[in-house]
Design an enzyme around this catalytic site. Structure first.
Site, PDB file in Angstrom:
ATOM      1  N   ASN A 137      14.606  -4.395   1.650  1.00  8.49           N
ATOM      2  CA  ASN A 137      15.593  -4.491   1.165  1.00  8.49           C
ATOM      3  C   ASN A 137      15.336  -5.071  -0.280  1.00  8.49           C
ATOM      4  OD1 ASN A 137      16.702  -3.769   3.591  1.00  8.49           O
ATOM      5  ND2 ASN A 137      17.673  -5.811   3.948  1.00  8.49           N
ATOM      6  N   CYS A 192       2.442   2.313   9.571  1.00  9.76           N
ATOM      7  CA  CYS A 192       2.621   3.773   9.122  1.00  9.76           C
ATOM      8  C   CYS A 192       3.536   4.572  10.227  1.00  9.76           C
ATOM      9  CB  CYS A 192       1.140   4.515   8.426  1.00  9.76           C
ATOM     10  SG  CYS A 192       1.735   6.154   8.112  1.00  9.76           S
ATOM     11  N   ALA A 230       7.552  -1.887  -1.955  1.00  3.77           N
ATOM     12  CA  ALA A 230       6.973  -0.455  -2.002  1.00  3.77           C
ATOM     13  C   ALA A 230       7.829   0.335  -2.825  1.00  3.77           C
ATOM     14  CB  ALA A 230       6.675   0.171  -0.590  1.00  3.77           C
ATOM     15  N   PRO A 289       0.724  -1.147  -0.049  1.00  5.49           N
ATOM     16  CA  PRO A 289      -0.013  -0.096   0.073  1.00  5.49           C
ATOM     17  C   PRO A 289       1.081   1.218   0.064  1.00  5.49           C
ATOM     18  CG  PRO A 289       0.061  -0.974   1.951  1.00  5.49           C
ATOM     19  CD  PRO A 289       0.705  -2.098   1.213  1.00  5.49           C
TER      20      PRO A 289
END
Length: 374
Positions: A247, A137, A269, A54
């Site tokens: 990573n 988050c 991401a 996300p």
């Protein structure tokens, strides 16, 4: 909390299929029906090895479809605020767009209240394959709104568990959780155990520590991800779905990460944001496969739904009629020839609708409007 940015750009929608919410609930694929007794097993009804994380302002519909085209199997929406999603039709229409090609899909929510999380999950359930709780988050807006990684303190543990339990009871699709590492490995392991017992089917672990509000100490994006802890967690929970995150810049990183951690899947991401074809390597050597691969150029639902020459001509004709109608509305006089064209507006619209109906009959609804999320 501060509202996350809206989805990027305008999205071209296929012919809207209104009033299909109830039908979609009754015609859900197997991926939309999982019993609660299997909720925490490592068997999910869809592929989940190569995952797009996300990302606010990034993992909207166009980017999700692009990543799927190049190898991603499972994709998350950007973070959505659960209480606003549960209560505001306008918010749902603005922040969540999808289509029939956008599956399997995980709706990712920021929440700090069990009831609103459950309500948001129920609203999203007909349009996705799993619901995810954001416990990772690190942004300051998460601190202000008291969600994300700032719910991982021990004082909020009962609240977090109740949120996961409420979601698991509310919907018949899996509940996922995305977390970060706590201060010690034992604390992280205990958190995972509690989340699985509460009903989480999958835990995605961003293998970096939580950030503090003042950005002091380890956290956020400081240093490499601690993949050894993901490996240990998978060894502790061999029968649960554990996803590794961190990573990963190249496809070699993807393979090395999975090999080291033995995780059930990998989430990317920033790596996939830089390269939407990050997972393309899983499809093998394209040059070697080329000789044995046939490509179907025509046919299929996408081809069948593409505007036919007939429909394109009708749409162009209707646009001209609309311009003439606007001209008349402004008080300008139309010639007899122009008036005849305007008189054909209903007939042209009717022809376009007949073509649309044939497409739906032939291929099924290809997309649905988020207006059905009312």
């Amino acid at each position: 909390p501060t509202k996350p940015p809206s989805t990027m750009g305008s999205k071209r929608k296929l012919d809207t299929v209104e009033g299909t919410k109830d039908k979609k609930k009754s015609k859900q694929s197997p991926s939309n029906s999982i019993s609660q007794e299997n909720a925490s097993s490592n068997k999910l009804p869809f592929d989940h090895k190569y995952i797009v994380a996300p990302m606010v302002g990034a993992s909207e519909l166009p980017f999700r479809l692009l990543c799927r085209k190049y190898g991603a199997q499972l994709v998350y929406t950007p973070m959505m605020i659960a209480d606003q999603f549960a209560t505001s039709k306008e918010y749902r229409q603005k922040e969540f767009q999808t289509c029939s090609f956008d599956r399997p899909l995980v709706c990712h929510f920021a929440a700090n209240d069990p009831k609103t999380f459950a309500k948001a999950a129920k609203k999203a359930e007909p349009y996705c394959d799993a619901i995810d709780l954001n416990l990772g988050c690190p942004q300051r807006t998460a601190h202000v709104g008291h969600f994300g990684s700032y719910l991982l303190d021990s004082k909020d543990r009962d609240l977090v568990i109740s949120i996961v339990q409420a979601g698991a009871v509310a919907v018949n699709i899996p509940i996922f959780v995305k977390i970060r590492l706590l201060e010690t490995f034992d604390e992280t392991a205990e958190l995972c155990r509690q989340l699985y017992e509460a009903g989480a089917s999958l835990i995605a672990i961003h293998a970096r520590f939580r950030a503090t509000f003042h950005r002091k100490g380890p956290g956020a994006r400081d240093g490499p991800a601690l993949l050894d802890q993901v490996k240990q967690l998978k060894e502790m929970f061999p029968d649960k779905v554990v996803i590794t995150n961190g990573n990963t810049i190249t496809y070699d990183d993807v393979e090395n990460n999975l090999e080291m951690t033995k995780a059930d899947g990998i989430m990317s991401a920033e790596g996939i944001l830089d390269n939407p074809a990050l997972y393309l390597g899983r499809l093998g050597d394209r040059e070697q496969q080329a000789a044995d691969t046939s490509v179907e150029v025509k046919g299929g639902s996408v081809y069948n739904a593409w505007p036919s020459p007939e429909k394109q001509k009708l749409v162009q004709k209707l646009c001209k009629i609309r311009k003439l109608q606007a001209k008349a509305a402004s008080g300008k006089e139309l010639s007899a020839k122009q008036q005849k064209k305007v008189a054909k507006a209903s007939k042209v619209q009717s022809k376009i609708q007949k073509i649309n109906d044939k497409i739906v009959q032939k291929t099924g609804p290809l997309a649905y409007s988020t207006s059905t999320l009312g």
